[in-house]
Design a protein around this motif. Structure first.
Motif, PDB file in Angstrom:
ATOM      1  N   LYS A 105       0.834  -1.195   0.000  1.00 18.20           N
ATOM      2  CA  LYS A 105       0.000   0.000   0.000  1.00 18.20           C
ATOM      3  C   LYS A 105       0.871   1.248   0.000  1.00 18.20           C
ATOM      4  O   LYS A 105       1.643   1.460   0.931  1.00 18.20           O
ATOM      5  CB  LYS A 105      -0.877   0.019   1.247  1.00 18.20           C
ATOM      6  N   ASN A 106       0.740   2.051  -1.038  1.00 19.16           N
ATOM      7  CA  ASN A 106       1.495   3.301  -1.083  1.00 19.16           C
ATOM      8  C   ASN A 106       0.583   4.463  -0.742  1.00 19.16           C
ATOM      9  O   ASN A 106      -0.473   4.624  -1.332  1.00 19.16           O
ATOM     10  CB  ASN A 106       2.072   3.519  -2.479  1.00 19.16           C
ATOM     11  N   VAL A 107       1.015   5.280   0.207  1.00 18.66           N
ATOM     12  CA  VAL A 107       0.222   6.448   0.585  1.00 18.66           C
ATOM     13  C   VAL A 107       0.342   7.490  -0.510  1.00 18.66           C
ATOM     14  O   VAL A 107       1.451   7.782  -0.969  1.00 18.66           O
ATOM     15  CB  VAL A 107       0.726   7.039   1.919  1.00 18.66           C
ATOM     16  N   ILE A 108      -0.783   8.035  -0.962  1.00 19.02           N
ATOM     17  CA  ILE A 108      -0.708   9.102  -1.971  1.00 19.02           C
ATOM     18  C   ILE A 108      -1.063  10.452  -1.375  1.00 19.02           C
ATOM     19  O   ILE A 108      -0.458  11.463  -1.691  1.00 19.02           O
ATOM     20  CB  ILE A 108      -1.583   8.763  -3.212  1.00 19.02           C
ATOM     21  N   LEU A 109      -2.045  10.459  -0.463  1.00 14.46           N
ATOM     22  CA  LEU A 109      -2.478  11.718   0.139  1.00 14.46           C
ATOM     23  C   LEU A 109      -2.572  11.503   1.640  1.00 14.46           C
ATOM     24  O   LEU A 109      -3.109  10.493   2.102  1.00 14.46           O
ATOM     25  CB  LEU A 109      -3.848  12.101  -0.426  1.00 14.46           C
ATOM     26  N   TYR A 134      -4.576   5.633   0.142  1.00 14.64           N
ATOM     27  CA  TYR A 134      -3.613   4.818  -0.587  1.00 14.64           C
ATOM     28  C   TYR A 134      -3.866   4.888  -2.085  1.00 14.64           C
ATOM     29  O   TYR A 134      -4.969   5.207  -2.533  1.00 14.64           O
ATOM     30  CB  TYR A 134      -3.694   3.370  -0.114  1.00 14.64           C
ATOM     31  N   GLU A 135      -2.838   4.543  -2.828  1.00 18.72           N
ATOM     32  CA  GLU A 135      -2.976   4.543  -4.284  1.00 18.72           C
ATOM     33  C   GLU A 135      -4.011   3.505  -4.715  1.00 18.72           C
ATOM     34  O   GLU A 135      -4.046   2.403  -4.193  1.00 18.72           O
ATOM     35  CB  GLU A 135      -1.629   4.274  -4.937  1.00 18.72           C
ATOM     36  N   ASN A 136      -4.838   3.925  -5.656  1.00 13.95           N
ATOM     37  CA  ASN A 136      -5.816   3.048  -6.307  1.00 13.95           C
ATOM     38  C   ASN A 136      -6.943   2.517  -5.397  1.00 13.95           C
ATOM     39  O   ASN A 136      -7.660   1.630  -5.772  1.00 13.95           O
ATOM     40  CB  ASN A 136      -5.097   1.866  -6.987  1.00 13.95           C
ATOM     41  N   GLU A 137      -7.083   3.068  -4.208  1.00 12.18           N
ATOM     42  CA  GLU A 137      -8.194   2.583  -3.377  1.00 12.18           C
ATOM     43  C   GLU A 137      -9.460   3.405  -3.641  1.00 12.18           C
ATOM     44  O   GLU A 137      -9.411   4.482  -4.236  1.00 12.18           O
ATOM     45  CB  GLU A 137      -7.838   2.587  -1.893  1.00 12.18           C
ATOM     46  N   PRO A 162      -6.403  13.197 -12.997  1.00 12.11           N
ATOM     47  CA  PRO A 162      -6.020  13.279 -11.588  1.00 12.11           C
ATOM     48  C   PRO A 162      -5.622  11.907 -11.037  1.00 12.11           C
ATOM     49  O   PRO A 162      -6.180  10.887 -11.460  1.00 12.11           O
ATOM     50  CB  PRO A 162      -7.292  13.797 -10.907  1.00 12.11           C
ATOM     51  N   ARG A 163      -4.658  11.908 -10.134  1.00 15.77           N
ATOM     52  CA  ARG A 163      -4.251  10.664  -9.474  1.00 15.77           C
ATOM     53  C   ARG A 163      -5.218  10.349  -8.342  1.00 15.77           C
ATOM     54  O   ARG A 163      -5.358   9.201  -7.947  1.00 15.77           O
ATOM     55  CB  ARG A 163      -2.813  10.782  -8.919  1.00 15.77           C
ATOM     56  N   VAL A 164      -5.797  11.417  -7.787  1.00 16.40           N
ATOM     57  CA  VAL A 164      -6.847  11.237  -6.787  1.00 16.40           C
ATOM     58  C   VAL A 164      -8.082  11.936  -7.323  1.00 16.40           C
ATOM     59  O   VAL A 164      -8.019  13.118  -7.668  1.00 16.40           O
ATOM     60  CB  VAL A 164      -6.455  11.850  -5.424  1.00 16.40           C
ATOM     61  N   LEU A 165      -9.185  11.215  -7.430  1.00 14.78           N
ATOM     62  CA  LEU A 165     -10.414  11.810  -7.937  1.00 14.78           C
ATOM     63  C   LEU A 165     -11.413  11.890  -6.781  1.00 14.78           C
ATOM     64  O   LEU A 165     -11.794  10.873  -6.215  1.00 14.78           O
ATOM     65  CB  LEU A 165     -10.975  10.941  -9.072  1.00 14.78           C
ATOM     66  N   ILE A 166     -11.786  13.135  -6.429  1.00 12.72           N
ATOM     67  CA  ILE A 166     -12.731  13.323  -5.332  1.00 12.72           C
ATOM     68  C   ILE A 166     -14.052  13.794  -5.925  1.00 12.72           C
ATOM     69  O   ILE A 166     -14.071  14.739  -6.716  1.00 12.72           O
ATOM     70  CB  ILE A 166     -12.211  14.379  -4.329  1.00 12.72           C
ATOM     71  N   LEU A 167     -15.147  13.148  -5.550  1.00  9.22           N
ATOM     72  CA  LEU A 167     -16.451  13.536  -6.104  1.00  9.22           C
ATOM     73  C   LEU A 167     -17.432  13.796  -4.970  1.00  9.22           C
ATOM     74  O   LEU A 167     -17.621  12.954  -4.097  1.00  9.22           O
ATOM     75  CB  LEU A 167     -17.002  12.435  -7.009  1.00  9.22           C
ATOM     76  N   ASP A 168     -18.024  15.008  -4.996  1.00 13.12           N
ATOM     77  CA  ASP A 168     -18.999  15.378  -3.976  1.00 13.12           C
ATOM     78  C   ASP A 168     -20.398  15.093  -4.529  1.00 13.12           C
ATOM     79  O   ASP A 168     -20.903  15.835  -5.368  1.00 13.12           O
ATOM     80  CB  ASP A 168     -18.845  16.860  -3.623  1.00 13.12           C
ATOM     81  N   GLU A 169     -20.991  14.013  -4.094  1.00 12.38           N
ATOM     82  CA  GLU A 169     -22.319  13.615  -4.527  1.00 12.38           C
ATOM     83  C   GLU A 169     -22.536  13.714  -6.026  1.00 12.38           C
ATOM     84  O   GLU A 169     -23.386  14.472  -6.499  1.00 12.38           O
ATOM     85  CB  GLU A 169     -23.366  14.473  -3.835  1.00 12.38           C
ATOM     86  N   PRO A 170     -21.767  12.949  -6.777  1.00 14.46           N
ATOM     87  CA  PRO A 170     -21.849  13.063  -8.242  1.00 14.46           C
ATOM     88  C   PRO A 170     -23.181  12.595  -8.814  1.00 14.46           C
ATOM     89  O   PRO A 170     -23.468  12.884  -9.965  1.00 14.46           O
ATOM     90  CB  PRO A 170     -20.710  12.162  -8.714  1.00 14.46           C
ATOM     91  N   THR A 171     -23.993  11.891  -8.036  1.00 17.59           N
ATOM     92  CA  THR A 171     -25.239  11.373  -8.595  1.00 17.59           C
ATOM     93  C   THR A 171     -26.468  12.132  -8.109  1.00 17.59           C
ATOM     94  O   THR A 171     -27.595  11.772  -8.449  1.00 17.59           O
ATOM     95  CB  THR A 171     -25.412   9.877  -8.257  1.00 17.59           C
ATOM     96  N   ALA A 172     -26.262  13.216  -7.319  1.00 17.13           N
ATOM     97  CA  ALA A 172     -27.407  13.948  -6.767  1.00 17.13           C
ATOM     98  C   ALA A 172     -28.350  14.410  -7.871  1.00 17.13           C
ATOM     99  O   ALA A 172     -27.917  14.953  -8.891  1.00 17.13           O
ATOM    100  CB  ALA A 172     -26.917  15.150  -5.968  1.00 17.13           C
ATOM    101  N   GLY A 173     -29.634  14.181  -7.678  1.00 14.39           N
ATOM    102  CA  GLY A 173     -30.643  14.683  -8.605  1.00 14.39           C
ATOM    103  C   GLY A 173     -30.823  13.862  -9.867  1.00 14.39           C
ATOM    104  O   GLY A 173     -31.686  14.167 -10.682  1.00 14.39           O
ATOM    105  N   ALA A 226      -6.148   5.170 -10.453  1.00 17.09           N
ATOM    106  CA  ALA A 226      -6.294   6.338  -9.582  1.00 17.09           C
ATOM    107  C   ALA A 226      -7.008   5.980  -8.282  1.00 17.09           C
ATOM    108  O   ALA A 226      -7.661   4.948  -8.174  1.00 17.09           O
ATOM    109  CB  ALA A 226      -7.076   7.421 -10.307  1.00 17.09           C
ATOM    110  N   THR A 227      -6.861   6.879  -7.303  1.00 15.52           N
ATOM    111  CA  THR A 227      -7.579   6.763  -6.042  1.00 15.52           C
ATOM    112  C   THR A 227      -8.906   7.499  -6.189  1.00 15.52           C
ATOM    113  O   THR A 227      -8.935   8.574  -6.793  1.00 15.52           O
ATOM    114  CB  THR A 227      -6.760   7.423  -4.916  1.00 15.52           C
ATOM    115  N   VAL A 228      -9.988   6.930  -5.662  1.00 17.93           N
ATOM    116  CA  VAL A 228     -11.277   7.615  -5.755  1.00 17.93           C
ATOM    117  C   VAL A 228     -11.831   7.861  -4.361  1.00 17.93           C
ATOM    118  O   VAL A 228     -11.811   6.976  -3.504  1.00 17.93           O
ATOM    119  CB  VAL A 228     -12.290   6.794  -6.587  1.00 17.93           C
TER     120      VAL A 228
END
Lengths: 274, 287, 283
Positions: free
Chosen positions: B2-6, B34-37, B165-176, B198-200
């Motif tokens: 496990k490699n820490v990315i952030l 971690y990477e890819n988690e 992005p290596r880390v993809l952060i999504l804030d409620e991408p399915t809302a509505g 990528a990490t999601v």
């Protein structure tokens, strides 16, 4: 940032000023601003600073919010002050190039700044203590005689209301869009003026698109709630009646005007007439 | 391995410090990604989720604490935070409201263009992002404003994916979105994670979506990190989640209450498919 | 008694375009709680706009409490009788203060001062927002804003409440608040039409009409509608996980009932199954 703009914002409350008739508040604010322009002496200004602070205290809203409202006007105030200071007559105490600075100029500049500050503060008292709906309602009723001249006073009032209602919503949205574009690598802080102006496009277009969508949906929602701009029998939730407090406030305001005129004519120690 | 990315250490964000409206939105949160988690984030509105994710890509500076990306402090002097935002991609709620270009292609290219890439590279990335989000070539020259809600959402997400992005952060991408739209978006996200390694980080109110996708779950409440554990372990604490006013997938709840009625041997269940496996095991195997 | 009677509605947004509604007929009875379920673009919102005369059908007829929406003179009365609540709370709140927002429709209707104040007070109590009467509307949470929007409509004393995806933009807490208010009004006898794409909300209604492609695909009780899981999946909708599990169990040969919606129903069936009370077809 954008959230610092407090002018035109309303702080709900139950102070005497909140409970006053908005028509009275609007009229008295006009009288008060006139009074500010009547003042000429240090004593008169000192008196007005005290009365303004008293009015602010009566609103039961922290002075901090009022001062925050002055911030956007800082530039205008400094500009006016410098202009007044540089172009003034009187005994020069300091001279360079075509400019001369005199005590007279310094006082004039100081008075000007105080006057602008007091004016903004007293207008803030009106908007902070009066809900936009009451404010436009008050204006609408004060201007209602114009209806006979075929001026669509009610339509204007409704437009004002809606504009005021949507200001916080649109400010919040602007911030959201800015953050979203920053997350896509947009840069609003560096580069030439033209570059920065161009950088605003990704904010302005989504903002306009959303404002139009909101307007469309709002129009339908209003229609669903039986709104007709030319309705004849509309009633009002808030009925205005001048109460004792309104008459008292009017008396205080006129007394203040009288006091200022009196102080203008009293030659007090250290006062400098203009 | 496990490699820490952030990495977040003691992150705290206080709004309106020194005013009567002072509010601690995020309170001393530390964790490693971690990477890819695939990490799910759950919590009420106001639990600090939005504030937390904006600190992770450097949009918001923490009042105290540090964020490091690949071991480097993102608030160190001379750290390039604009580049960081390409590396830690953030998809806001209702991202379709950020669309502004005349064509879908140009809009998706906005992010890569801000990274000063070559035209060929931009072109390649836009193409890839469109493929990943299921937008075929016919969308290229369409105006994003003429699309349906679900399509606009996909264009907006593609705009972030195109920055790779290596880390993809999504804030409620399915809302509505309706169920079909939701499933498409989630499939796009899974595809990106698989193809790019990528990490999601998925913030969602839908426990079903979290259960079906996340390997680990972060539970936030009142600005505190209450739990950070494997998905199964978090949902096994259904009573605690319910006490926080959070939900558990319906099927998980069903099996939690079966366990209380003496069927503890069924184990915990996160999806209807898992339920079948568990039931078959007890009743004599699959058909 | 039926409150809404729509017969053979057909509607196009532009003359040469594909109709959004195709020959839709729907009757809503007094006191009924009906959910209209459908994916985005299925025509459910357009149907909602027909129920109070915002849209007028190209073909077919629709009467609301005996009034014909095609009769222009009755439109204001139809707007009053059929209260509408929309999806985006920010785009339907007109006033800056809660109580003034609730009073908006009453002002437009010319309701007398004392009566208006009484109704605003009642409406705010009904949605449990009395404590917020003098608050600023924009500072409320999404769920609170929607409750205010509902109060603004309830104050008109409508016969029917139509809600067009009122919870689509809310968090789970806000959704629960709104649903609780709807159940309360329903218990008190209000007719409710809830447009939604959340199947768990639809499952709480007395009746569900499923729309697809401008047509009504299924119409019946939640237990009846969700038995048709295959059909719902094929039109981009979901069923509750409990219902899905029953389908998977049937495929495995277990003779479980299909009409299972809630957690409690599912636990009961699985208990039976584990006790060996449910048979299985042999392979």
């Amino acid at each position: 940032m954008i959230r610092d703009i407090t002018l035109g914002q309303y702080f709900p409350g139950t102070s005497v000023l909140h409970n006053m008739d908005p028509r009275a508040k609007i009229l008295l604010m006009i009288v008060y601003v006139v009074t500010l322009f009547v003042a000429e002496t240090v004593a008169a200004y000192a008196f007005l600073i005290v009365t303004t602070l008293l009015i602010i205290a009566a609103s039961r809203i922290s002075l901090k919010f009022y001062l925050r409202g002055l911030k956007p006007l800082l530039f205008i105030m400094i500009f006016t002050a410098v202009l007044n200071m540089l172009y003034s007559q009187g005994e020069p105490i300091f001279e360079f190039w075509v400019f001369s600075i005199s005590w007279d100029g310094i006082f004039r500049a100081l008075f000007m700044v105080i006057r602008i500050m007091l004016m903004v503060l007293s207008m803030s008292v009106l908007t902070y203590t009066t809900s936009p709906l009451l404010l436009t309602g008050g204006l609408e009723r004060l201007l209602s005689p114009l209806t006979y001249l075929k001026v669509p006073v009610h339509d204007f009032a409704m437009m004002m209301n809606i504009a005021l209602r949507f200001i916080p919503t649109l400010l919040e949205e602007t911030e959201k869009i800015m953050n979203a574009q920053k997350a896509r690598g947009a840069d609003f802080e560096s580069g030439s003026l033209i570059r920065r102006a161009k950088a605003m496009i990704p904010i302005l277009i989504p903002l306009f698109v959303s404002a139009f969508r909101r307007a469309e949906e709002l129009a339908v929602a209003m229609e669903c709630r039986c709104y007709e701009s030319d309705a004849k029998n509309r009633t009002r939730y808030v009925e205005y009646r001048f109460a004792l407090r309104d008459y008292l406030a009017a008396a205080c305001c006129i007394a203040a005007l009288a006091a200022v005129i009196l102080l203008n004519n009293l030659v007090l120690l250290g006062s400098v007439g203009l | 391995m496990k490699n820490v990315i952030l990495k977040a250490e003691h992150l705290t964000q206080i709004y309106g410090e020194g005013t009567p409206f002072q509010r601690t939105a995020v309170n001393d949160i530390s964790f490693e990604l971690y990477e890819n988690e695939f990490v799910g984030v759950i919590g009420h509105t106001g639990s600090g989720k939005s504030t937390l994710i904006q600190m992770l890509n450097g949009l918001m500076k923490p009042t105290s604490g540090t964020v490091s990306f690949r071991g480097e402090d993102i608030w160190a002097k001379k750290y390039n935070r604009r580049l960081l935002r390409a590396n830690v991609g953030l998809v806001f709620q209702y991202p379709e409201y950020q669309l502004f270009e005349e064509t879908v292609e140009k809009d998706i290219a906005f992010g890569p263009r801000n990274m000063d890439l070559s035209e060929d590279e931009i072109h390649a990335r836009v193409k890839e992002a469109m493929e990943l989000t299921g937008l075929n070539d016919s969308f290229r020259s369409k105006s994003p404003f003429d699309l349906s809600g679900g399509q606009k959402r996909r264009v907006a997400i593609a705009g972030i994916l195109a920055m790779r992005p290596r880390v993809l952060i999504l804030d409620e991408p399915t809302a509505g979105l309706d169920p079909k739209g939701c499933n498409e978006i989630l499939a796009n996200i899974r595809a990106y994670r698989e193809e790019e390694g990528a990490t999601v980080v998925l913030v969602s109110h839908s426990m079903e979506d979290i259960a079906a996708n996340a390997q680990r779950i972060m539970v936030l409440e009142g600005g505190h990190l209450k739990m950070l554990d494997d998905t199964r372990a978090v949902f096994a604490r259904g009573d605690e989640l319910t006490a926080m006013g959070l939900n558990v997938p319906q099927i998980t709840r069903v099996f939690l209450s079966l366990a209380k009625r003496g069927h503890a041997d069924l184990g915990s269940v996160l999806s209807p498919e898992e339920a079948i496996t568990a039931l078959n095991r007890l009743t004599g195997g699959a058909k | 008694m039926s409150v809404i009677e729509a017969k053979n509605l057909t509607f196009r947004y532009a003359e040469d375009s594909e109709p959004v509604l195709k020959d839709v007929s729907l009757t809503v009875e007094q006191g009924e709680f009906i959910a209209i379920l459908g994916h985005n673009g299925s025509g459910k919102s357009t149907l909602a706009k027909h129920l109070n005369g915002i849209c007028i059908p190209d073909e077919g007829s629709i009467t609301v409490c005996g009034l014909d929406v095609k009769n222009n003179d009755d439109l204001t009365e139809i707007h009053r009788k059929v209260g509408m609540v929309f999806q985006n709370p920010d785009n339907q709140i007109i006033a800056s203060v809660v109580e003034e927002e609730v009073a908006f429709a009453l002002e437009n209707l010319g309701v007398e001062h004392d009566e208006m104040h009484r109704r605003v007070k009642e409406a705010l109590e009904a949605v449990d927002m009395s404590a917020f009467a003098t608050h600023a509307t924009y500072k409320l949470s999404g769920g609170q804003k929607q409750r205010i929007a509902i109060a603004g409509v309830i104050a008109m004393r409508p016969d029917v409440l139509v809600l067009d995806e009122p919870t689509a933009m809310l968090d789970p807490k806000g959704r629960a608040e709104v649903m609780e208010v709807l159940h309360k009004f329903h218990r008190e006898g209000m007719t409710i039409v809830l447009i939604t794409h959340f199947m768990d909300e639809a499952a709480q209604a007395d009746r569900i009409a499923v729309m697809n492609n401008g047509e009504i695909l299924l119409d019946g009780t939640p237990h009846y509608v969700f038995q048709n899981a295959g059909l719902l999946w094929s039109v981009g909708l979901n069923v509750p996980q409990s219902t899905e599990l029953m389908f998977l169990l049937r495929k495995e040969g277990y003779k479980v009932p299909l009409a299972v919606l809630t957690e409690a129903e599912c636990v009961a069936v699985l208990n039976d199954l584990l006790a060996g009370n449910i048979g299985r077809e042999d392979a």
